[in-house]
Design an enzyme around this catalytic site. Structure first.
Site, mmCIF file in Angstrom:
data_model
loop_
_atom_site.group_PDB
_atom_site.id
_atom_site.type_symbol
_atom_site.label_atom_id
_atom_site.label_comp_id
_atom_site.label_asym_id
_atom_site.label_seq_id
_atom_site.Cartn_x
_atom_site.Cartn_y
_atom_site.Cartn_z
ATOM 1 N N SER A 27 0.784 -1.236 0.000
ATOM 2 C CA SER A 27 0.000 0.000 0.000
ATOM 3 C C SER A 27 0.816 1.287 0.000
ATOM 4 O O SER A 27 0.300 2.345 -0.299
ATOM 5 C CB SER A 27 -0.969 0.027 1.182
ATOM 6 O OG SER A 27 -0.294 0.282 2.386
ATOM 7 N N LYS A 51 0.684 4.594 6.709
ATOM 8 C CA LYS A 51 0.038 5.492 5.747
ATOM 9 C C LYS A 51 0.689 6.871 5.814
ATOM 10 O O LYS A 51 1.431 7.184 6.731
ATOM 11 C CB LYS A 51 -1.457 5.634 6.039
ATOM 12 C CG LYS A 51 -2.234 4.320 6.056
ATOM 13 C CD LYS A 51 -2.272 3.630 4.715
ATOM 14 C CE LYS A 51 -2.863 2.237 4.846
ATOM 15 N NZ LYS A 51 -2.668 1.425 3.661
#
Length: 197
Positions: free
Chosen positions: A48, A91
């Site tokens: 990701s 993230k």
């Protein structure tokens, strides 16, 4: 020796051993305190954050209480018990409290407070919708996070995560300690080791 006990030859190795053990215990204690209160090591899991981070990259993370707050662009580690079985996720913060995020999924562009984000770090434009209604104003005490690999990332676009409470942030990634396998070449790129900025 004047004014003191003279050491015999048999006492010298014991003195040396005592000093060596004392130094070793001090070092171990310092490392334990450092990794308990200041930093932690986290492994990246999944694609990701590509191309910025690769699967199994080993990160040095500054614990949240020492970060002095979080800013746009920070790469953070988040842990929420009710999201992805409580596994930590990595993230990037794209907006902080009070800012409004809007995404044009057709164009693949992200706007914060009406300004187009210049995102040189993303793998490809943001086309994946995950169900959150936009625009979104980030609540007080929260941040809005996205993965750099926008079309293969579970992040704040998912209503199950949404804007993240800063109390759910474990810390900010500050350095790559050991590289994972780079997806394109299936090799470790040791040239990537160092500060994340």
């Amino acid at each position: 020796m004047r004014g003191g006990k003279r050491l015999s030859r048999s006492d010298v190795p014991l003195q040396w051993l005592y000093e060596w053990v004392q130094a070793l215990v001090g070092v171990v204690l310092a490392v334990v305190l450092l990794f308990t209160f200041a930093v932690r090591v986290v492994l990246v899991s999944g694609p990701s954050m590509q191309e910025t981070l690769q699967d199994q990259d080993c990160l040095l993370v500054l614990n949240a209480p020492l970060c002095g707050g979080f800013e746009t662009g920070d790469i953070v580690i988040i842990q929420r018990d009710d999201f992805r079985d409580g596994e930590p996720i990595v993230k990037r913060i794209v907006a902080t409290e009070g800012q409004t995020v809007d995404i044009d999924f057709d164009a693949g562009t992200v706007y914060v407070d009406g300004q187009l984000l210049e995102e040189t770090y993303i793998r490809e434009p943001t086309h994946l919708e995950e169900g959150l209604e936009f625009p979104v104003t980030v609540p007080e005490g929260c941040v809005f996070v996205l993965g750099d690999n926008r079309n293969d990332s579970d992040d704040s676009r998912d209503p199950d995560l949404g804007p993240v409470d800063t109390r759910e942030i474990l810390g900010r990634a500050v350095a790559l300690l050991f590289p994972g396998v780079t997806a394109a070449s299936e090799e470790r790129d040791f040239g990537r080791i160092g500060p994340l900025d």
